[in-house]
Design a protein around this motif. Structure first.
Motif, PDB file in Angstrom:
ATOM      1  N   GLU A 171       0.830  -1.218   0.000  1.00 41.56           N
ATOM      2  CA  GLU A 171       0.000   0.000   0.000  1.00 41.56           C
ATOM      3  C   GLU A 171       0.855   1.254   0.000  1.00 41.56           C
ATOM      4  O   GLU A 171       1.942   1.284   0.566  1.00 41.56           O
ATOM      5  N   GLY A 172       0.352   2.276  -0.647  1.00 37.65           N
ATOM      6  CA  GLY A 172       1.049   3.557  -0.687  1.00 37.65           C
ATOM      7  C   GLY A 172       0.116   4.626  -1.215  1.00 37.65           C
ATOM      8  O   GLY A 172      -1.101   4.424  -1.278  1.00 37.65           O
ATOM      9  N   THR A 173       0.698   5.758  -1.568  1.00 34.96           N
ATOM     10  CA  THR A 173      -0.123   6.871  -2.047  1.00 34.96           C
ATOM     11  C   THR A 173       0.273   7.206  -3.477  1.00 34.96           C
ATOM     12  O   THR A 173       1.448   7.452  -3.752  1.00 34.96           O
ATOM     13  N   GLY A 174      -0.716   7.199  -4.340  1.00 35.51           N
ATOM     14  CA  GLY A 174      -0.478   7.605  -5.725  1.00 35.51           C
ATOM     15  C   GLY A 174      -0.914   9.049  -5.911  1.00 35.51           C
ATOM     16  O   GLY A 174      -1.791   9.533  -5.190  1.00 35.51           O
ATOM     17  N   SER A 175      -0.313   9.730  -6.866  1.00 38.04           N
ATOM     18  CA  SER A 175      -0.775  11.094  -7.171  1.00 38.04           C
ATOM     19  C   SER A 175      -0.988  11.236  -8.664  1.00 38.04           C
ATOM     20  O   SER A 175      -0.355  10.535  -9.460  1.00 38.04           O
ATOM     21  N   PHE A 176      -1.913  12.091  -9.039  1.00 37.92           N
ATOM     22  CA  PHE A 176      -2.108  12.408 -10.468  1.00 37.92           C
ATOM     23  C   PHE A 176      -2.900  13.695 -10.602  1.00 37.92           C
ATOM     24  O   PHE A 176      -3.573  14.154  -9.660  1.00 37.92           O
TER      25      PHE A 176
END
Ligand SMILES: [Zn+2]
Length: 366
Positions: A171-176
């Motif tokens: 798990e982690g954090t994606g950005s867009f």
């Protein structure tokens, strides 16, 4: 049923990408769009076998050896290759060859069959094929990971040995930031969005990359799916040249020679000097296998069963193992049964026949 449906089953077993660079496996004459009247399995699609196919109402010959290897510049019938091709085209016979791709499938292929007939167990490739595995990394919102997992597993990802559905999720954090003309699944257009995502990882056979990626995209909620497909240096445990395995109980070298003579019905076996040591580890390679003598030695084989060994190549055994040349046709003869059984299993109510033509060009006078 179309010939293409039969070809599809054969290629699911041994994909054409597993063939060696010099090979010419695949459909050699005819068309996948033809309606199949019956299949005849053989080692060699010679003119005689084409005649047999006609007589037995089979318009598809599934052969181990490609009748055409190099290019044909003239087709006048001056040699056995041109004669077979002319006969096949005149009589609308399709010829399909499943050659080094079937050699490179260890258990389930040519060498697995040889090992099985001799009681050799725990077979692995003697020379694993490179470039057969890839890893997929897919970034998916946490709530959608199970749908993507299920989709890529169904398409063939996540198999390691006798385990399937193998994956890892971090798990982690994606950005867009969604730009012009987009319809983002979450977040606002023109603004950076952060989303809790899982990096889903799974291994897959390289030849299934297209199918796995398509399945992943279909199950993924984003309009642009972020993923990495990475070639691996790991080798597949069941893809490669030759086979090395063990006899359940060690046996005397002469006992093994006797067993080979009986199982493969060979009138004569050419072999190097016997070492007098019991045989436990055995390497096999159906057909021309002298290129693997050094691999058999390095892997600690006591005995190497193959064919087409030349005089000087016998010296390479170095009195460390017994190299036995049992004949090219003899070593691969049971591939005819293997192809027959695979196709009969898949197409139960369909005419699948084994050729009765003995195509071995080698005779023995003794
Ligand atoms: Zn062969």
């Amino acid at each position: 049923m179309q010939i293409a449906a039969i070809v599809q089953q054969l290629e699911a077993l041994a994909p054409p990408v597993w063939q060696e660079s010099y090979d010419n496996a695949g459909l050699i004459t005819g068309s996948g769009s033809w309606e199949c009247t019956g299949v005849l399995t053989t080692l060699d699609a010679t003119e005689e076998v084409v005649k047999e196919a006609v007589a037995r109402q089979c318009n598809l010959i599934v052969a181990h050896h490609p009748i055409v290897f190099g290019g044909l510049k003239k087709i006048t019938g001056k040699n056995y290759i041109e004669k077979a091709v002319i006969a096949a085209i005149k009589k609308d016979i399709a010829i399909y060859a499943i050659h080094t791709n079937l050699d490179n499938l260890v258990i389930g292929g040519v060498n697995g069959r040889i090992a099985g007939m001799l009681g050799i167990v725990n077979g692995k490739p003697l020379l694993p094929k490179e470039g057969t595995l890839r890893k997929l990394y897919c970034f998916v919102p946490v709530d959608h990971q199970e749908a993507v997992r299920a989709a890529i597993f169904a398409a063939g990802a996540g198999v390691i040995g006798n385990y399937d559905e193998c994956s890892f999720g971090a798990e982690g954090t994606g950005s867009f930031r969604a730009g012009e003309g987009t319809q983002p699944f979450v977040g606002q257009k023109g603004e950076r969005h952060y989303e809790k995502e899982v990096c889903l990882q799974a291994v897959l056979p390289a030849h299934l990359s297209g199918a796995v990626v398509r399945a992943m995209i279909a199950a993924h909620p984003y309009e642009e799916v972020a993923y990495d497909l990475v070639p691996l240096a790991n080798t597949h445990p069941n893809i490669g040249s030759g086979l090395i395995g063990e006899l359940l109980t060690p046996m005397d070298e002469k006992q093994l020679l006797d067993r080979i003579r009986d199982v493969f019905k060979v009138p004569v076996i050419r072999h190097t000097r016997l070492t007098g040591r019991p045989v436990k580890t055995v390497a096999v390679c159906g057909g021309a296998g002298s290129f693997l003598i050094s691999k058999a030695l390095a892997a600690g084989a006591n005995f190497y069963i193959t064919a087409d060994v030349k005089y000087h190549e016998f010296f390479d055994a170095n009195d460390q193992l017994v190299v036995a040349d049992i004949g090219h046709f003899e070593s691969e003869q049971y591939t005819i049964d293997l192809l027959f059984e695979v196709l009969r299993e898949k197409f139960r109510n369909f005419a699948v026949l084994k050729s009765d033509t003995k195509t071995n060009p080698v005779n023995y006078y003794y």
